[in-house]
Design a protein around this motif. Structure first.
Motif, PDB file in Angstrom:
ATOM      1  N   SER A  88     -46.621  66.337 -36.686  1.00 31.51           N
ATOM      2  CA  SER A  88     -45.950  66.232 -35.509  1.00 31.51           C
ATOM      3  C   SER A  88     -44.837  64.907 -35.557  1.00 31.51           C
ATOM      4  O   SER A  88     -45.375  63.692 -36.143  1.00 31.51           O
ATOM      5  CB  SER A  88     -46.940  65.611 -34.387  1.00 31.51           C
ATOM      6  N   GLN A 251     -35.622  69.197 -32.752  1.00 33.48           N
ATOM      7  CA  GLN A 251     -36.096  70.452 -33.291  1.00 33.48           C
ATOM      8  C   GLN A 251     -37.095  71.165 -32.946  1.00 33.48           C
ATOM      9  O   GLN A 251     -37.685  72.194 -32.671  1.00 33.48           O
ATOM     10  CB  GLN A 251     -35.813  70.565 -34.844  1.00 33.48           C
ATOM     11  N   MET A 252     -38.342  70.119 -32.979  1.00 33.24           N
ATOM     12  CA  MET A 252     -39.927  70.661 -32.669  1.00 33.24           C
ATOM     13  C   MET A 252     -39.909  70.736 -31.318  1.00 33.24           C
ATOM     14  O   MET A 252     -40.801  71.802 -30.939  1.00 33.24           O
ATOM     15  CB  MET A 252     -40.515  69.570 -33.293  1.00 33.24           C
ATOM     16  N   ALA A 256     -41.321  74.636 -30.545  1.00 30.47           N
ATOM     17  CA  ALA A 256     -42.912  74.588 -30.081  1.00 30.47           C
ATOM     18  C   ALA A 256     -43.116  75.856 -29.443  1.00 30.47           C
ATOM     19  O   ALA A 256     -44.016  76.638 -29.828  1.00 30.47           O
ATOM     20  CB  ALA A 256     -43.113  73.369 -29.420  1.00 30.47           C
ATOM     21  N   TYR A 259     -43.627  78.866 -31.562  1.00 28.62           N
ATOM     22  CA  TYR A 259     -44.774  78.774 -32.191  1.00 28.62           C
ATOM     23  C   TYR A 259     -46.021  79.027 -31.637  1.00 28.62           C
ATOM     24  O   TYR A 259     -47.025  78.669 -32.007  1.00 28.62           O
ATOM     25  CB  TYR A 259     -45.127  77.481 -33.030  1.00 28.62           C
ATOM     26  N   ALA A 269     -43.853  66.547 -29.939  1.00 29.90           N
ATOM     27  CA  ALA A 269     -43.336  67.660 -30.537  1.00 29.90           C
ATOM     28  C   ALA A 269     -43.833  67.673 -31.889  1.00 29.90           C
ATOM     29  O   ALA A 269     -43.990  66.884 -32.634  1.00 29.90           O
ATOM     30  CB  ALA A 269     -41.686  67.358 -30.634  1.00 29.90           C
ATOM     31  N   CYS A 270     -44.203  69.225 -32.218  1.00 27.32           N
ATOM     32  CA  CYS A 270     -44.827  69.391 -33.455  1.00 27.32           C
ATOM     33  C   CYS A 270     -44.341  70.470 -33.991  1.00 27.32           C
ATOM     34  O   CYS A 270     -43.844  71.419 -33.201  1.00 27.32           O
ATOM     35  CB  CYS A 270     -46.303  69.086 -33.508  1.00 27.32           C
ATOM     36  N   ALA A 271     -44.984  71.064 -35.109  1.00 29.47           N
ATOM     37  CA  ALA A 271     -44.820  72.264 -35.728  1.00 29.47           C
ATOM     38  C   ALA A 271     -45.968  72.659 -36.630  1.00 29.47           C
ATOM     39  O   ALA A 271     -46.562  71.708 -37.344  1.00 29.47           O
ATOM     40  CB  ALA A 271     -43.215  72.552 -36.461  1.00 29.47           C
ATOM     41  N   LEU A 277     -40.225  74.822 -40.336  1.00 28.96           N
ATOM     42  CA  LEU A 277     -39.968  73.402 -39.787  1.00 28.96           C
ATOM     43  C   LEU A 277     -40.906  72.489 -40.236  1.00 28.96           C
ATOM     44  O   LEU A 277     -40.421  71.368 -40.512  1.00 28.96           O
ATOM     45  CB  LEU A 277     -40.004  73.900 -38.415  1.00 28.96           C
ATOM     46  N   GLY A 278     -42.421  72.717 -40.435  1.00 26.08           N
ATOM     47  CA  GLY A 278     -43.387  71.738 -40.668  1.00 26.08           C
ATOM     48  C   GLY A 278     -43.027  71.254 -41.695  1.00 26.08           C
ATOM     49  O   GLY A 278     -43.179  70.122 -42.286  1.00 26.08           O
ATOM     50  N   TYR A 281     -39.801  69.080 -42.227  1.00 27.55           N
ATOM     51  CA  TYR A 281     -40.177  67.862 -41.608  1.00 27.55           C
ATOM     52  C   TYR A 281     -40.998  66.950 -42.691  1.00 27.55           C
ATOM     53  O   TYR A 281     -40.496  65.871 -42.991  1.00 27.55           O
ATOM     54  CB  TYR A 281     -40.960  67.951 -40.401  1.00 27.55           C
TER      55      TYR A 281
END
Lengths: 476, 140
Positions: A88, A251-252, A256, A259, A269-271, A277-278, A281
């Motif tokens: 995140s 972006q996240m 989200a 996903y 916001a996380c991936a 994307l994760g 980051y």
């Protein structure tokens, strides 16, 4: 806040049982007094973090926790990459790898007493501090990428320090896995003239003296005794880190739903860790960590220059350098099994216990130094990670005293000039370009740092080693 | 035309900025003034140099964060402060003109640097009285 919602697990551990979409409990480590003073938003944010996919064990908050954005400041959470775990950008924050380093000086208070004003002025003159200040270093594209890959190691190769500094920095001064190609041109442009700058807000450079030692054996291993003068530097990854945070948060937030992640708060916001994307980051964030490590190394170099000019007998070896806002891949024991987890610490310090293989040989038996910054006029503390801390919150402890009131309120309560004069009367020289900034950072705007570190010790997060009092403070 | 206004609201560690106005455009202009006021008194900033900005986002709340972050970026890289804004919103698109001057530490006494606009306490909405409100917390 109302403490009725918590189950008291021990005197310093408070639990929120999972409800709704929470996958794990929420746990706050604090004395009853600190918990009561905390904003109710802390519990709400701890609860929200507990809803994120792949979270392991619990969503934790340290004794200095306060209302942040997404995660509480003082939040710790670990995610399992093989069980849908996420990374995140909100869980790391804007100031990637903001942290503290402490330098020995080999001096005692009596050695600097007569030079105090000159030293304060010389440091203020040499350390770029505050909004709009610029450093002397300009990096072209190739050098920028080398810095983002190399961190403090790069800085030392450029002449900003000694090889011996590296083992006293987390990750040996160079975060592996940094990917400068994931750092935007905008982020690099924002860093263009900010290498070797302190920044503003709660960032500072302080000359401090050791006023009390609590654990003589560990203090000896750390090379600290009463009366010693040390220098502590608190700052982060500057504009580059802020821009990485800004861009990946956006972006996240947008990605989200794709996903299948339903965010309880957009700031979380996380991936998935195993997503492009994760991974992008992580590459950019690690480059941000290196930027912070290089920045603190350059500030160390500038500090050493001032000391060698005014106090030629001094030497300033690094005691240790800790980072507060990070996500790191670490091995922790969960249900008796070693597991590789992505540990987010947002306004929390890594606090590895004795024997941990990531600690340098000279500190391994004592445990990791945990450097706790107070507010401008109050004490700072040096703690040590313990074996128990590894079992509490993935080897984490508090990071500072934590704000007790907003900047807004502080500005209504204090006048910057009066704060500077009052602290000078008490023997602490403040140098800052911003009177309003000083008012917003007035000591009274922060929690009692002693209560915070006592809670951290009683909760088993870290052990108290030494207390430091400020002599000179350069404030951004 | 009704004049808009801006204000700060409390956030424990950081600062909330809020703009209000008779239109969404005006609320966005006012919140930008509130952003400048985190750093310095906007009345101290001479609107002598102009820049143009555009942003696009999937919804109006994200657009507010983008707008403030675009200004934060310009403040950081141009070392400028802004005190006059003209915003035109059209669906997901924002175009704006901002006037300001290069930061002068001695005259502006900047309190703090803004690191980024956050999604915390983020709200863009029309109020019961018909006025528009735009707000979020900024990290300092």
């Amino acid at each position: 806040m109302d403490i009725a919602r918590f189950e008291r697990k021990s005197e310093f551990e408070w639990q929120i049982k999972p409800f709704g979409r929470m996958q794990v409990p929420g746990v706050i480590f604090a004395s009853e007094a600190l918990l009561r003073e905390m904003d109710a938003k802390v519990a709400e944010q701890v609860t929200n973090v507990a809803m994120l996919p792949g979270i392991v064990e619990a969503s934790f908050a340290m004794p200095d926790a306060h209302w942040g954005y997404g995660f509480p400041i003082g939040g710790v959470a670990a995610f399992d990459p093989d069980h849908g775990g996420v990374v995140s950008a909100g869980g790391v924050g804007f100031d990637i790898s903001c942290g503290v380093r402490t330098l020995h000086t080999g001096l005692q208070l009596k050695d600097i007493e007569s030079l105090k004003t000159r030293l304060a002025d010389a440091l203020y003159h040499s350390i770029p501090a505050g909004l709009g200040s610029t450093g002397a270093i300009r990096l072209d594209a190739a050098k920028m990428d080398a810095m983002l890959r190399g961190g403090a190691r790069w800085a030392i190769e450029q002449g900003f320090g000694e090889a011996a500094d590296l083992e006293r920095i987390e990750e040996g001064g160079c975060m592996r896995g940094a990917d400068p190609s994931q750092v935007s041109e905008q982020a690099k442009k924002r860093q263009h003239d900010e290498m070797g700058t302190l920044g503003s807000g709660n960032h500072y450079l302080e000359v401090q003296q050791v006023t009390e030692v609590y654990a003589a054996d560990i203090a000896a291993a750390y090379g600290l005794k009463p009366g010693d003068v040390v220098v502590s530097i608190h700052c982060g990854s500057r504009g580059l880190g802020h821009q990485i945070g800004t861009e990946f948060l956006r972006q996240m937030v947008i990605a989200a739903p794709g996903y299948g992640i339903e965010l309880p708060d957009r700031e979380l916001a996380c991936a998935p860790i195993h997503s492009p994307l994760g991974q992008n980051y992580l590459g950019a964030m690690r480059a941000g960590i290196n930027c912070a490590l290089a920045n603190r190394q350059i500030l160390t170099y500038l500090t050493r220059q001032v000391f060698s000019r005014l106090l030629p007998q001094s030497r300033l070896p690094l005691l240790y350098d800790v980072s507060h806002n990070t996500c790191k891949l670490e091995t922790h024991t969960v249900d008796g099994q070693p597991k590789k987890l992505f540990v987010h610490r947002k306004g929390a310090t890594r606090a590895f216990g004795p024997g941990h293989p990531d600690l340098p040989a000279a500190l391994r038996e004592a445990g990791q130094p945990v450097l706790i910054g107070g507010s401008m006029g109050t004490a700072s503390y040096i703690l040590a990670g313990t074996r128990a801390s590894m079992q509490r919150a993935f080897g984490s402890a508090c990071h500072g005293s934590g704000r007790a009131m907003s900047r807004h309120q502080a500005l209504r309560n204090w006048n910057g000039r009066h704060v500077v004069d009052e602290l000078a009367r008490r023997g602490t020289l403040i140098r800052s370009p911003s009177s309003r900034g000083v008012a917003e950072e007035a000591p009274g705007a922060y929690k009692d740092v002693s209560e915070v570190v006592n809670s951290a010790e009683h909760a088993g997060l870290a052990r108290k080693v030494a207390r430091l009092e400020p002599i000179i403070c350069i404030k951004g | 035309m009704l004049t808009g206004h801006w204000e700060h609201f409390s956030h424990e560690a950081d600062m909330g900025v809020r703009g209000a106005g008779a239109s969404l455009d005006q609320a966005f202009e006012q919140v930008a003034l509130g952003l400048t006021a985190v750093v310095t008194d906007p009345a101290l900033v001479t609107p002598e140099k102009m820049i143009r900005l555009t942003c696009e986002a999937p919804d109006v709340e994200l657009l507010l964060v983008d707008w403030l972050n675009a200004l934060i970026y310009e403040m950081a890289t141009r070392k400028m402060l802004f005190s006059r804004f003209e915003v035109r919103l059209k669906g997901k698109h924002l175009s704006a003109t901002a006037w300001g001057e290069v930061l002068d530490v001695a005259r502006h006494h900047p309190a703090v640097e803004v690191k980024g606009a956050t999604y915390t306490a983020l709200k863009v909405a029309q109020q019961a009285d018909g006025d528009w409100l735009a707000q979020c917390v900024v990290d300092v």
